[in-house]
Scaffold this active site. Structure first.
Site, PDB file in Angstrom:
ATOM      1  N   HIS A 118       0.875  -1.184   0.000  1.00 24.49           N
ATOM      2  CA  HIS A 118       0.000   0.000   0.000  1.00 24.49           C
ATOM      3  C   HIS A 118       0.908   1.227   0.000  1.00 24.49           C
ATOM      4  O   HIS A 118       1.468   1.596   1.045  1.00 24.49           O
ATOM      5  CB  HIS A 118      -0.903  -0.019   1.237  1.00 24.49           C
ATOM      6  CG  HIS A 118      -2.094   0.861   1.125  1.00 24.49           C
ATOM      7  ND1 HIS A 118      -3.332   0.467   1.594  1.00 24.49           N
ATOM      8  CD2 HIS A 118      -2.270   2.098   0.623  1.00 24.49           C
ATOM      9  CE1 HIS A 118      -4.208   1.437   1.378  1.00 24.49           C
ATOM     10  NE2 HIS A 118      -3.569   2.447   0.790  1.00 24.49           N
ATOM     11  N   CYS A 119       1.049   1.865  -1.143  1.00 21.91           N
ATOM     12  CA  CYS A 119       1.967   3.006  -1.257  1.00 21.91           C
ATOM     13  C   CYS A 119       1.550   4.129  -0.306  1.00 21.91           C
ATOM     14  O   CYS A 119       0.367   4.285   0.014  1.00 21.91           O
ATOM     15  CB  CYS A 119       2.053   3.489  -2.700  1.00 21.91           C
ATOM     16  SG  CYS A 119       0.525   4.120  -3.405  1.00 21.91           S
ATOM     17  N   HIS A 120       2.527   4.902   0.127  1.00 21.38           N
ATOM     18  CA  HIS A 120       2.266   5.995   1.057  1.00 21.38           C
ATOM     19  C   HIS A 120       3.473   6.931   1.127  1.00 21.38           C
ATOM     20  O   HIS A 120       4.597   6.526   0.876  1.00 21.38           O
ATOM     21  CB  HIS A 120       1.933   5.475   2.455  1.00 21.38           C
ATOM     22  CG  HIS A 120       2.987   4.563   3.022  1.00 21.38           C
ATOM     23  ND1 HIS A 120       3.131   3.251   2.615  1.00 21.38           N
ATOM     24  CD2 HIS A 120       3.941   4.777   3.955  1.00 21.38           C
ATOM     25  CE1 HIS A 120       4.124   2.689   3.280  1.00 21.38           C
ATOM     26  NE2 HIS A 120       4.643   3.602   4.102  1.00 21.38           N
ATOM     27  N   TYR A 121       3.201   8.176   1.437  1.00 20.39           N
ATOM     28  CA  TYR A 121       4.224   9.200   1.635  1.00 20.39           C
ATOM     29  C   TYR A 121       4.519   9.349   3.118  1.00 20.39           C
ATOM     30  O   TYR A 121       3.608   9.327   3.939  1.00 20.39           O
ATOM     31  CB  TYR A 121       3.704  10.567   1.175  1.00 20.39           C
ATOM     32  CG  TYR A 121       4.170  11.027  -0.168  1.00 20.39           C
ATOM     33  CD1 TYR A 121       5.481  11.426  -0.384  1.00 20.39           C
ATOM     34  CD2 TYR A 121       3.277  11.125  -1.222  1.00 20.39           C
ATOM     35  CE1 TYR A 121       5.893  11.888  -1.619  1.00 20.39           C
ATOM     36  CE2 TYR A 121       3.676  11.596  -2.459  1.00 20.39           C
ATOM     37  CZ  TYR A 121       4.990  11.970  -2.653  1.00 20.39           C
ATOM     38  OH  TYR A 121       5.383  12.432  -3.871  1.00 20.39           O
TER      39      TYR A 121
END
Length: 162
Positions: A118-121
């Site tokens: 789950h991509c995230h910054y």
């Protein structure tokens, strides 16, 4: 070679439910925002405190959609995430008097992502001299702020933008 011992991260790597995603858990449990550290909810993304912050005010911006690859995000989602990254930097500088901000994404486990699917910054506020002898020599990170107060300040600041 030095090794970082961080047993609290074990839950992310060795959970019995390999399909469990803490970000999807935040997305699905609207009534637990304070308990989960959710700072804001927008149309395509949300902000959440990092459970194990590098510095006070370290938080993440996460798309609701469960995707590993940023290139798979639609333009509307990507633009909204980018918009809130800019707002987050502004808030960290104005409200927390950060002298700098590290912004980053670890895309894939090979790049160091702890929650790769789950991509995230990450937005990490920085101050001059915030890495000191205890971190460098003692290999201990000191958090000199009340994280509950930091959370409440971030929530209040983001209300003007959501």
């Amino acid at each position: 070679m030095e090794y970082l011992y961080a047993p609290w991260r074990d839950v992310y790597f060795n959970t019995k439910d390999k399909d469990f995603c803490p970000f999807c858990h935040c997305r699905q449990n609207l009534h637990e925002d304070e308990k989960l550290g959710v700072i804001f909810r927008a149309k395509h993304c949300f902000g959440v405190m990092n459970k194990y912050p590098y510095s006070p005010g370290h938080f993440m911006i996460i798309p609701y959609v469960h995707l590993e690859n940023i290139e798979d995000l639609n333009d509307e989602t990507w633009l909204e995430i980018s918009h809130f990254v800019r707002i987050g930097v502004k808030i960290l500088k104005q409200e927390f008097h950060a002298k700098g901000v590290n912004i980053g994404m670890n895309l894939g486990t090979a790049a160091g992502a702890g929650i790769a699917p789950h991509c995230h910054y990450h937005l990490i506020p920085r101050w001059q001299g915030d890495t000191n002898f205890i971190t460098t020599i003692g290999q201990t990170r000191v958090c000199g702020s009340d994280l509950e107060k930091v959370y409440m300040s971030l929530c209040k600041a983001f209300k003007d933008y959501v």
